[in-house]
Enzyme design. Structure first.
Site, short mmCIF file in Angstrom:
data_model
loop_
_atom_site.label_atom_id
_atom_site.label_comp_id
_atom_site.label_asym_id
_atom_site.label_seq_id
_atom_site.Cartn_x
_atom_site.Cartn_y
_atom_site.Cartn_z
N THR A 97 0.75 -1.59 -0.04
CA THR A 97 0.24 -0.20 0.44
C THR A 97 0.87 1.19 -0.08
O THR A 97 2.07 1.17 -0.10
CB THR A 97 -0.74 -0.02 0.96
OG1 THR A 97 -1.78 0.89 1.05
CG2 THR A 97 -0.66 0.23 2.55
N LYS B 203 3.53 1.00 -3.96
CA LYS B 203 3.24 0.99 -4.60
C LYS B 203 3.40 0.48 -6.15
O LYS B 203 3.70 0.19 -7.36
CB LYS B 203 1.49 1.30 -4.92
CG LYS B 203 0.59 0.84 -3.77
CD LYS B 203 -1.12 1.26 -4.43
CE LYS B 203 -2.15 0.59 -3.42
NZ LYS B 203 -3.18 1.24 -4.06
N ASN C 154 -0.10 -3.67 -6.32
CA ASN C 154 -0.99 -3.91 -4.56
C ASN C 154 -1.01 -5.31 -4.17
O ASN C 154 -0.97 -5.52 -2.84
CB ASN C 154 -1.88 -3.12 -4.17
CG ASN C 154 -3.52 -4.56 -4.92
OD1 ASN C 154 -2.84 -5.21 -6.30
ND2 ASN C 154 -4.68 -3.90 -4.45
N ASP D 163 -6.80 -3.29 -7.84
CA ASP D 163 -7.84 -2.37 -7.78
C ASP D 163 -8.60 -2.30 -8.77
O ASP D 163 -10.32 -2.26 -8.41
CB ASP D 163 -7.07 -1.35 -7.37
CG ASP D 163 -6.26 -1.28 -5.80
OD1 ASP D 163 -5.95 -1.65 -4.64
OD2 ASP D 163 -4.72 -0.26 -6.23
N GLY E 86 -5.27 9.91 -10.22
CA GLY E 86 -5.08 9.51 -9.15
C GLY E 86 -4.66 8.13 -9.70
O GLY E 86 -5.10 7.09 -10.41
N ASN F 229 -10.07 15.49 -15.31
CA ASN F 229 -9.56 15.95 -13.29
C ASN F 229 -9.50 17.14 -13.07
O ASN F 229 -9.51 18.26 -14.69
CB ASN F 229 -8.51 14.68 -13.62
CG ASN F 229 -7.67 15.22 -12.52
OD1 ASN F 229 -8.05 14.32 -11.51
ND2 ASN F 229 -6.29 15.00 -11.89
N ARG F 230 -9.72 17.70 -11.83
CA ARG F 230 -9.29 19.46 -11.45
C ARG F 230 -7.64 19.92 -11.75
O ARG F 230 -7.64 21.21 -13.00
CB ARG F 230 -9.03 18.91 -10.01
CG ARG F 230 -9.24 20.36 -9.29
CD ARG F 230 -8.69 20.21 -8.16
NE ARG F 230 -7.68 18.97 -7.80
CZ ARG F 230 -8.11 18.53 -6.06
NH1 ARG F 230 -7.77 19.81 -5.12
NH2 ARG F 230 -6.73 18.37 -6.43
N GLY G 203 -18.08 2.25 -3.03
CA GLY G 203 -16.81 2.12 -2.59
C GLY G 203 -16.52 0.80 -1.86
O GLY G 203 -15.00 0.06 -2.31
P1 ATR Z 1 -5.69 7.66 -4.99
O1 ATR Z 1 -4.30 7.14 -5.26
O2 ATR Z 1 -6.67 7.60 -4.40
O3 ATR Z 1 -6.12 8.11 -5.75
P2 ATR Z 1 -4.43 10.41 -5.25
O4 ATR Z 1 -3.80 9.49 -6.50
O5 ATR Z 1 -3.55 11.92 -4.40
O6 ATR Z 1 -5.08 9.64 -4.29
O7 ATR Z 1 -5.64 10.35 -6.43
C1 ATR Z 1 -6.33 11.74 -5.85
C2 ATR Z 1 -7.09 12.21 -6.80
O8 ATR Z 1 -8.01 12.94 -6.43
C3 ATR Z 1 -6.33 13.32 -8.55
O9 ATR Z 1 -7.16 13.26 -9.40
C4 ATR Z 1 -7.14 14.53 -7.54
O10 ATR Z 1 -7.58 15.59 -8.79
P3 ATR Z 1 -5.83 16.53 -8.94
O11 ATR Z 1 -4.95 15.64 -9.47
O12 ATR Z 1 -5.95 17.24 -9.72
O13 ATR Z 1 -5.08 16.80 -7.40
C5 ATR Z 1 -8.36 14.36 -7.48
N1 ATR Z 1 -9.01 15.24 -6.72
C6 ATR Z 1 -8.64 15.40 -5.08
N2 ATR Z 1 -9.53 16.66 -4.42
C7 ATR Z 1 -10.10 16.60 -5.48
C8 ATR Z 1 -11.19 18.10 -5.10
N3 ATR Z 1 -11.57 18.46 -3.59
N4 ATR Z 1 -11.51 18.43 -6.05
C9 ATR Z 1 -11.30 17.35 -7.16
N5 ATR Z 1 -10.67 16.44 -8.04
C10 ATR Z 1 -10.12 16.21 -6.87
#
Ligand code: ATR
Length: 283
Positions: free
Chosen positions: A68, A72, A93, A108, A135, A157-158, A252
């Protein structure tokens, strides 16, 4: 508790720091119910010790382990072999130790797919799917779906550049089946109009911000199947709002259980007792 003896095989969980994890309860309940002499144990490993720990495991009675955060990706350099889906995802994983060799998998995305198919009684193949987030969870799910011949993936994505990079990666391996979507209301609305399934892969909506949702509820429509990777709370605000307008929804929690079920099957070759594993998540 398993009757521990000289034949007991160990399965580890490597990460740092290891906060609360449901995996030990889930896997140990599954081993017990199937009378398999395995014991699942969390092992918190500092980055500078990862290589030493991993290289020692085949010399002890380990038959595998989960990996984890934050290892990973880094774990890959210590493996002898990696399966093709894990290679596409670029992260591992689950590791199987056999004849002293380490083989890496990523369960996953398969966990999501099995949860979707078992939980809803539907197939993802041939569907148009909108994925929010780019992510680690998004990569695992989107690569698995692309490999399983979905019709189209809209990745939003944001940070747009991350969605665009993931799309290039998916399309180079599985054909031009995915499109990056800017996180802008009009662009999202256009893609969602076409989509059959919406998947939130961001952690928005989990505690302590359980009253938040990652998408404007005005973008949802009743023909969408709405899925969340967040499992805490089990019914997120997103799923509540989706249900109100008549959408089928998927929590989930199923992905969490089925990624573990898939790992259990890799280690044991035995069909996972999924009901037992679900029960263990509520203990
Ligand atoms: P995980 O392994 O759980 O997927 P991660 O790799 O940190 O975690 O990815 C988090 C994802 O959630 C990313 O796509 C992130 O967007 P950014 O690439 O712009 O950072 C998205 N995310 C996290 N907080 C967010 C928010 N408040 N609004 C929109 N997207 C969010």
């Amino acid at each position: 508790m398993t009757n521990i003896n000289s034949k007991t095989k160990l399965i580890g969980l490597l990460g740092y720091p290891l906060g609360h994890s449901i995996s030990p309860a889930m896997q140990n309940a599954a081993f017990q119910s199937q009378e398999i002499n395995n014991l699942y144990i969390p092992i918190e490993v500092k980055a500078e010790d990862l290589e030493t720990v991993v290289k020692a495991m085949p010399k002890m009675n380990f038959s595998g382990f989960n990996v984890t955060i934050p290892y990973k990706i880094e774990i890959i350099k210590y493996l002898d072999e990696i399966d093709s889906l894990a290679k596409s995802i670029g992260a591992v994983n689950t590791v199987l130790i056999e004849d002293g060799k380490l083989k890496g998998y990523n369960t996953d995305g398969i966990g999501f797919l099995r949860s979707f198919e078992a939980g809803l009684g539907l197939r993802a193949e041939g569907k148009k799917i909108f994925i929010l987030g780019s992510g680690g969870a998004s990569r695992a799910i989107s690569m698995t779906l692309a490999m399983n011949k979905v019709n189209k993936l809209y990745i939003c994505n944001r940070t747009y550049e991350k969605a665009a990079a993931l799309v290039v990666d998916i399309n180079s391996q599985f054909g031009n089946s995915s499109i990056a979507v800017p996180m802008v209301y009009e662009n999202m609305a256009e893609a969602l109009k076409e989509a059959d399934i919406f998947i939130n892969t961001t952690n928005v909506g989990t505690y302590p911000n359980a009253d938040e949702m990652s998408i404007d509820k005005g973008l949802l429509h009743s023909n969408l199947i709405v899925c969340d990777v967040v499992y805490n709370p089990k019914k997120t605000k997103l799923l509540q709002e989706a249900e109100k307008i008549g959408c089928k929804t998927l929590s989930g929690l199923g992905m969490l259980v089925y990624q573990g079920a898939q790992a259990f099957e890799i280690w044991t070759g035995v069909e996972a007792p999924v009901d037992v594993m679900f029960d263990a998540t509520s203990q």
